[in-house]
Enzyme design. Structure first.
Site, PDB file in Angstrom:
ATOM      1  N   ASP A 115      -0.136   4.350   1.077  1.00  0.00           N
ATOM      2  CA  ASP A 115      -0.404   5.506   1.685  1.00  0.00           C
ATOM      3  C   ASP A 115       0.273   5.281   3.087  1.00  0.00           C
ATOM      4  OD1 ASP A 115      -2.269   3.023   2.110  1.00  0.00           O
ATOM      5  OD2 ASP A 115      -3.247   4.137   3.702  1.00  0.00           O
ATOM      6  N   HIS A 162       0.837  -1.117   0.123  1.00  0.00           N
ATOM      7  CA  HIS A 162      -0.225   0.046   0.004  1.00  0.00           C
ATOM      8  C   HIS A 162       0.881   1.205  -0.001  1.00  0.00           C
ATOM      9  CE1 HIS A 162       0.238   0.920   4.308  1.00  0.00           C
ATOM     10  NE2 HIS A 162       0.347  -0.365   4.546  1.00  0.00           N
ATOM     11  N   GLU A 186      -5.079   1.600   2.724  1.00  0.00           N
ATOM     12  CA  GLU A 186      -4.982   0.681   3.658  1.00  0.00           C
ATOM     13  C   GLU A 186      -5.110   1.137   5.056  1.00  0.00           C
ATOM     14  OE1 GLU A 186      -3.328  -2.681   6.304  1.00  0.00           O
ATOM     15  OE2 GLU A 186      -2.777  -0.362   6.059  1.00  0.00           O
ATOM     16  N   GLU A 187      -4.596   2.288   5.580  1.00  0.00           N
ATOM     17  CA  GLU A 187      -4.762   2.831   6.779  1.00  0.00           C
ATOM     18  C   GLU A 187      -5.833   3.234   7.316  1.00  0.00           C
ATOM     19  OE1 GLU A 187      -2.098   1.848   8.585  1.00  0.00           O
ATOM     20  OE2 GLU A 187      -0.264   1.827   7.525  1.00  0.00           O
ATOM     21  N   ASP A 223       4.097  -6.405   3.767  1.00  0.00           N
ATOM     22  CA  ASP A 223       3.699  -5.397   4.754  1.00  0.00           C
ATOM     23  C   ASP A 223       3.739  -5.791   5.973  1.00  0.00           C
ATOM     24  OD1 ASP A 223       2.888  -2.742   5.608  1.00  0.00           O
ATOM     25  OD2 ASP A 223       0.620  -3.260   5.265  1.00  0.00           O
TER      26      ASP A 223
HETATM   27 ZN   LIG Z   1       0.797  -1.379   6.350  1.00  0.00          ZN
END
Ligand SMILES: [Zn+2]
Length: 417
Positions: free
Chosen positions: A85, A83, A180-181, A203
């Site tokens: 972000d 991701h 994602e966050e 991740d």
């Molecule tokens: Zn992450």
């Protein structure tokens, strides 16, 4: 990969300087337009490498293909995902990454705010990194290794494969996702366009880690309807919903059943917000457990607490709404255990000791797995995430690139006919 000059660090240092903080208040997608700045750069870099179909769509997703270079068409299409972000919990504006070569174990004082000191006492993983190279931020921001380490690893992996056609692999899809966050990473993902059979998110943290098990997660919204009256003439009439809600919260067990009293495979119920007034008060909860069937048990217990308290007040009513958030990816991955096993095999080939574990949280992979893409999470080296102490070890990132190169070859070994 003996003589390969890794590009992962260089790329990482470029990517973290681009502000891609997600915005939890936004209802647009991506939640912040600036995430597209990094997405666009990735497309340019992929195009320059020779990945000609690389594109960013209107939502900020980047899709790209590394075509198969083998005759067999029985090797599944593998997706690698990270991701773009960063977490809104900590500033991601003007990130100034600092490379600490040959880390000697001494406290790292972050120069832009010398009260920010990273020590091996507070971060025991760093003890295992003495002699290696560490990247930190400068004291005022997070670093953004979560998940730009994953992004840089995938990009270096692509760069290696394109420049080493002798390494045999099936069709590979690269995917970079926004948001994602803020829990919206797959909201506009087009699975058909993605066209992959199995996936891995890059991740994870500690070198050698593979996570193929997450929480199952529900949200519960409880609304208490009290009885309003003029406060001057309220005797024996008014029931204040704020007080009823407070009593519910106060009745929750204090020694168990909460994030602050549980670990490992223990589930919990957790109030995340409260809003209200005299007449109506809303309590929002999250419910978490690795075993999906336990969610109903937690929810029934919560409901009976609410029921008991509310029934003490004449005329007060409540609603109790459960909504599903995500499910434990293990339920899907257990049906295709080789996806995890191949990743472990790849790590052993690189000389690492793989450790398969579960996370007390969810990832894009939890959702992707239930969308038809079984998707464990692989380490990147990102540590102390969402904080000004965030750091990443350069050698961990390089080991992740090596792992991916082995992994695509292992898929060919096991699945080609
Ligand atoms: Zn992450």
């Amino acid at each position: 990969m003996k003589n390969y000059k890794f590009s992962v660090l260089e790329r990482f240092l470029d990517y973290v300087k681009i502000d891609t903080t997600a915005d939890p208040e936004s209802i647009s997608f991506p939640s912040s337009e600036k995430q597209k700045d990094l997405a666009q750069l990735l497309v340019q870099e992929l195009q320059a490498m020779g990945v000609h179909d690389a594109l960013m769509d209107e939502y900020g997703y980047v899709y790209a293909t590394i075509e198969s270079n083998i005759a067999s068409d029985s090797v599944p299409v593998i997706c690698f995902c990270a991701h773009i972000d960063t977490a809104p919990d900590c500033s991601g504006t003007n990130v100034r990454p600092i490379v600490h070569r040959n880390f000697n174990g001494a406290p790292i004082i972050l120069p832009d705010d010398p009260t920010q000191v990273i020590t091996v006492e507070e971060h025991p993983y760093l003890k295992t990194k003495i002699g290696e190279d560490i990247v930190t931020a400068s004291g005022l921001t997070l670093l953004g290794a979560d998940d730009k380490a994953g992004v840089a690893i995938i990009m270096d992996f692509a760069n290696f494969l394109i420049s080493h056609p002798e390494v045999k692999h099936g069709k590979i899809r690269l995917l970079f996702t926004p948001d994602e966050e803020v829990g919206r990473g797959v909201e506009h993902l087009n699975m058909e366009k993605l066209g992959a059979d199995y996936g891995y998110t890059l991740d994870g943290g500690v070198v050698g880690s593979i996570e193929d098990e997450s929480f199952s997660a529900d949200a519960v919204k409880i609304t208490i309807h009290g009885i309003s009256a003029h406060p001057g003439y309220a005797k024996n009439k008014m029931v204040n919903s704020i007080k009823v809600a407070a009593e519910i919260i106060d009745t929750l067990p204090k020694e168990e059943w909460s994030p602050e009293t549980t670990e490992k495979k223990e589930g919990f119920v957790h109030p995340t917000s409260i809003q209200g007034g005299l007449e109506e008060t809303t309590l929002n909860f999250i419910v978490r457990d690795h075993l999906t069937s336990n969610l109903a048990i937690h929810e029934d217990r919560l409901r009976s607490i609410v029921e008991t308290i509310v029934s003490n007040y004449n005329g007060v009513t409540y609603s109790f709404e459960i909504s599903e958030q995500y499910r434990n990816m293990k339920e899907v991955i257990a049906t295709v255990p080789f996806v995890t096993e191949y990743a472990a095999e790849a790590m052993r080939k690189v000389g690492l000791a793989p450790k398969v574990s579960s996370i007390r949280g969810g990832t894009d992979g939890s959702k992707l797995s239930f969308m038809g893409l079984p998707c464990p999470n692989i380490f990147t080296g990102e540590m102390a995430i969402h904080s000004r102490h965030e750091y990443v070890c350069v050698q961990d990132m390089e080991n992740a690139v090596k792992t991916m190169v082995e992994l695509v070859q292992i898929w060919v070994e096991h699945k080609s006919n």
